[in-house]
Design a protein around this motif. Sequence first.
Motif, PDB file in Angstrom:
ATOM      1  N   ALA A 130      -7.810   4.816  17.274  1.00  0.00           N
ATOM      2  CA  ALA A 130      -7.280   6.068  16.739  1.00  0.00           C
ATOM      3  C   ALA A 130      -5.978   5.762  15.992  1.00  0.00           C
ATOM      4  O   ALA A 130      -5.107   5.075  16.534  1.00  0.00           O
ATOM      5  CB  ALA A 130      -7.008   7.053  17.866  1.00  0.00           C
ATOM      6  N   PRO A 131      -5.807   6.240  14.771  1.00  0.00           N
ATOM      7  CA  PRO A 131      -4.554   6.011  14.036  1.00  0.00           C
ATOM      8  C   PRO A 131      -3.373   6.642  14.765  1.00  0.00           C
ATOM      9  O   PRO A 131      -3.511   7.682  15.417  1.00  0.00           O
ATOM     10  CB  PRO A 131      -4.804   6.700  12.692  1.00  0.00           C
ATOM     11  CG  PRO A 131      -6.296   6.749  12.562  1.00  0.00           C
ATOM     12  CD  PRO A 131      -6.802   6.957  13.960  1.00  0.00           C
ATOM     13  N   LEU A 132      -2.220   5.992  14.630  1.00  0.00           N
ATOM     14  CA  LEU A 132      -1.001   6.466  15.281  1.00  0.00           C
ATOM     15  C   LEU A 132       0.045   6.914  14.265  1.00  0.00           C
ATOM     16  O   LEU A 132       1.224   6.997  14.585  1.00  0.00           O
ATOM     17  CB  LEU A 132      -0.422   5.355  16.173  1.00  0.00           C
ATOM     18  CG  LEU A 132      -1.359   4.755  17.217  1.00  0.00           C
ATOM     19  CD1 LEU A 132      -0.634   3.665  18.003  1.00  0.00           C
ATOM     20  CD2 LEU A 132      -1.893   5.828  18.162  1.00  0.00           C
ATOM     21  N   ASN A 133      -0.397   7.210  13.054  1.00  0.00           N
ATOM     22  CA  ASN A 133       0.543   7.569  11.989  1.00  0.00           C
ATOM     23  C   ASN A 133       1.432   8.741  12.369  1.00  0.00           C
ATOM     24  O   ASN A 133       2.608   8.796  11.981  1.00  0.00           O
ATOM     25  CB  ASN A 133      -0.224   7.913  10.711  1.00  0.00           C
ATOM     26  CG  ASN A 133      -0.982   6.734  10.151  1.00  0.00           C
ATOM     27  OD1 ASN A 133      -1.772   6.114  10.859  1.00  0.00           O
ATOM     28  ND2 ASN A 133      -0.760   6.407   8.893  1.00  0.00           N
ATOM     29  N   ASP A 134       0.895   9.688  13.145  1.00  0.00           N
ATOM     30  CA  ASP A 134       1.683  10.860  13.518  1.00  0.00           C
ATOM     31  C   ASP A 134       2.820  10.511  14.470  1.00  0.00           C
ATOM     32  O   ASP A 134       3.753  11.300  14.654  1.00  0.00           O
ATOM     33  CB  ASP A 134       0.789  11.931  14.150  1.00  0.00           C
ATOM     34  CG  ASP A 134       0.030  11.425  15.364  1.00  0.00           C
ATOM     35  OD1 ASP A 134      -0.294  10.220  15.408  1.00  0.00           O
ATOM     36  OD2 ASP A 134      -0.245  12.234  16.272  1.00  0.00           O
ATOM     37  N   MET A 135       2.779   9.318  15.076  1.00  0.00           N
ATOM     38  CA  MET A 135       3.844   8.882  15.978  1.00  0.00           C
ATOM     39  C   MET A 135       4.949   8.137  15.243  1.00  0.00           C
ATOM     40  O   MET A 135       6.053   7.991  15.761  1.00  0.00           O
ATOM     41  CB  MET A 135       3.270   7.970  17.069  1.00  0.00           C
ATOM     42  CG  MET A 135       2.284   8.626  18.000  1.00  0.00           C
ATOM     43  SD  MET A 135       1.795   7.511  19.340  1.00  0.00           S
ATOM     44  CE  MET A 135       3.349   7.374  20.247  1.00  0.00           C
ATOM     45  N   ILE A 136       4.646   7.636  14.048  1.00  0.00           N
ATOM     46  CA  ILE A 136       5.616   6.822  13.295  1.00  0.00           C
ATOM     47  C   ILE A 136       6.404   7.732  12.370  1.00  0.00           C
ATOM     48  O   ILE A 136       6.024   7.992  11.215  1.00  0.00           O
ATOM     49  CB  ILE A 136       4.910   5.712  12.504  1.00  0.00           C
ATOM     50  CG1 ILE A 136       4.037   4.868  13.427  1.00  0.00           C
ATOM     51  CG2 ILE A 136       5.939   4.834  11.795  1.00  0.00           C
ATOM     52  CD1 ILE A 136       4.788   4.138  14.514  1.00  0.00           C
ATOM     53  N   THR A 137       7.492   8.256  12.862  1.00  0.00           N
ATOM     54  CA  THR A 137       8.361   9.107  12.058  1.00  0.00           C
ATOM     55  C   THR A 137       9.085   8.248  11.023  1.00  0.00           C
ATOM     56  O   THR A 137       9.085   7.014  11.080  1.00  0.00           O
ATOM     57  CB  THR A 137       9.406   9.799  12.944  1.00  0.00           C
ATOM     58  OG1 THR A 137      10.246   8.789  13.530  1.00  0.00           O
ATOM     59  CG2 THR A 137       8.743  10.608  14.048  1.00  0.00           C
TER      60      THR A 137
END
Length: 458
Positions: A130-137
Amino acid sequence: MRTFKKGIMSLLGITLISTQLAACGSTAETPKSSEAGKETTPSNTAKPVEITWWNFPSFQALDGEVGKYEKQVIAAFNQKNPDIKVNLEMLTFEAGPEKLNVAIASNTAPDVIYDAPGRILDWGKKDLLAPLNDMITDEVKNDVSPALMKQSMVGDQVYMYPINTAPFMLGVNKTVFEKIGALNLLPLDRPDRTWSFDEYKKALQAVKEKAPDVIPSGFFAKSQAGDQGTRAYISNLGNASFFTDDYSKVAINTDKAGAALDWIVQGVKDKLVVGGSESLTGGDVNDLFLQGKLAISLNYSPVLRAQNVTLKKAEFEDILLPFPTIDGAKPRLEPYLGGMAVFNNGDDAKIAASKKLIDFIANDPEWGKKNLIQTGGLSARNSITGLYNDPEYTYAEKAREFYTNPPTVADGYAEIRTYWFPELQRALIGKATGKEALDSFAEKANEAITKAKAEAKK
């Protein structure tokens, strides 16, 4: 619902550093929580969520019990997230990779894992995570070096949340050099500790002549584990990059790098390099170092140094030095990176819960710093420094300026690394010159890159 692709993937073992640490003081700023984990009070999810966390020994084993620290982390996490049940399963470095292969092939993969880029990026390329882009501010992205972010992404998708890092370097038995009156041969008077190939040779020769019961330097070529140490060693001795900057092909097969490998082969004969290197593993060489029988070890790092505190079989002080280069120029150090990934098991609630666990481990105001120290590594965040009251860690922080492009992100890396040690072995047993061995490796590796790129386009 997305399901896993069937068939056992060809996942290859990568040496993960077992991260144990003796207690040290800290003056670091506390990591800030990211947007993905703002909750500071128990969440109110209507239905409890149960997730499974598989973990290699990424944290120090408390009281000799593997997994005890992780259980404390889970207990602290549950104080803020009582509606999320976390089932922990500890993996070993020996059996863990195959267990993961079987789990993925049978659609029983864990929900979340703490691992390293070698496996995680391969899973990402196979669309298993699952991509974690939403966690990388933006705050996180701007605070992590490009070399580390490259090891966390496939294309524009983030698949590993970067947590701890360390530069791979040489481990040096400082006590040996003190005893033989040769400490001045080490570059400890230089802030960056850079040194030349000739200076390195003089240091090894001094050990050979004045400490005949100690092996001057190590090398190994038996298994895939620890390949980052040997490739960085040869790359720096030959002032060569392992890949081209765009990762389109291998670049280490230069005349100078070939000559460096020839020197290692001759060094075995001259007793400057450990004998029988072709049949030794990285673990074998580290054991020799722990016994005080080896002056300079490869594939070392602050994390392994921390682990070795309780494993030494002889009393000596170990220090960190960068790999030497032909002319003493700045070395190219590969970065170790540890972090967490989430398998896409087709359950959005479990994916969300897994992200909360990752955010807690990495960014909780109290436990974020504790967890970093427990790994024995440095923070992947540039702004978080001074975790340890230790001059070797202070130097390791500085050595991060030598981070180079990590080979682990190359297309086909999982296959590429299978060709490395067999070619080193051919050189060590006299079946090929250094240049011939590196040319043969490059030919096979470049074919793997081409194949991987073609498969990615399908």
